[in-house]
Design an enzyme around this catalytic site. Structure first.
Site, PDB file in Angstrom:
ATOM      1  N   LEU A  14       0.848  -1.198   0.000  1.00 16.84           N
ATOM      2  CA  LEU A  14       0.000   0.000   0.000  1.00 16.84           C
ATOM      3  C   LEU A  14       0.881   1.245   0.000  1.00 16.84           C
ATOM      4  O   LEU A  14       0.985   1.958   0.969  1.00 16.84           O
ATOM      5  CB  LEU A  14      -0.942   0.006   1.211  1.00 16.84           C
ATOM      6  CG  LEU A  14      -2.174  -0.864   1.109  1.00 16.84           C
ATOM      7  CD1 LEU A  14      -3.062  -0.696   2.341  1.00 16.84           C
ATOM      8  CD2 LEU A  14      -2.974  -0.571  -0.143  1.00 16.84           C
ATOM      9  N   HIS A  15       1.533   1.473  -1.128  1.00 15.85           N
ATOM     10  CA  HIS A  15       2.320   2.690  -1.292  1.00 15.85           C
ATOM     11  C   HIS A  15       1.374   3.833  -1.639  1.00 15.85           C
ATOM     12  O   HIS A  15       0.155   3.678  -1.559  1.00 15.85           O
ATOM     13  CB  HIS A  15       3.425   2.481  -2.339  1.00 15.85           C
ATOM     14  CG  HIS A  15       2.905   2.009  -3.670  1.00 15.85           C
ATOM     15  ND1 HIS A  15       2.410   2.877  -4.610  1.00 15.85           N
ATOM     16  CD2 HIS A  15       2.778   0.766  -4.191  1.00 15.85           C
ATOM     17  CE1 HIS A  15       2.022   2.194  -5.677  1.00 15.85           C
ATOM     18  NE2 HIS A  15       2.225   0.907  -5.438  1.00 15.85           N
ATOM     19  N   ALA A  16       1.898   4.962  -2.020  1.00 12.72           N
ATOM     20  CA  ALA A  16       1.101   6.188  -2.160  1.00 12.72           C
ATOM     21  C   ALA A  16      -0.144   6.051  -3.035  1.00 12.72           C
ATOM     22  O   ALA A  16      -1.236   6.451  -2.629  1.00 12.72           O
ATOM     23  CB  ALA A  16       1.978   7.317  -2.684  1.00 12.72           C
TER      24      ALA A  16
END
Length: 85
Positions: A14-16
């Site tokens: 769950l990156h940007a």
């Protein structure tokens, strides 16, 4: 209250970008959304909170949703995670 688990299949976790999509969906709901990874917890409307969880690909999250539109929100979030697999 609805509670379910999801496995993060997005490469990079769950990156940007995926976190922003989740926050955007949460912001459209009336329900309170909480994400748990182990002993860490984050508000579903907080991109910083979600990023702080440090969710990697393959990690399991517990999603809790409570509110008037919880059924609809739960379905939408589950679809988001299944669409990314």
């Amino acid at each position: 209250m609805i509670e379910f688990q999801v496995t993060v299949m997005v490469e990079g976790g769950l990156h940007a970008r995926p976190a922003a999509l989740l926050v955007n969906r949460a912001a459209q709901s009336q329900s309170k959304i909480t994400l748990n990874k182990g002993d860490k917890q984050a508000d579903g409307r907080s991109i910083l909170g979600i990023m702080t969880l440090g969710v990697a690909q393959g990690d399991h999250l517990t999603v809790k949703i409570e509110g008037s539109d919880e059924q609809h929100v739960a379905q939408a979030i589950q679809q988001m995670f299944h669409a990314s697999s």
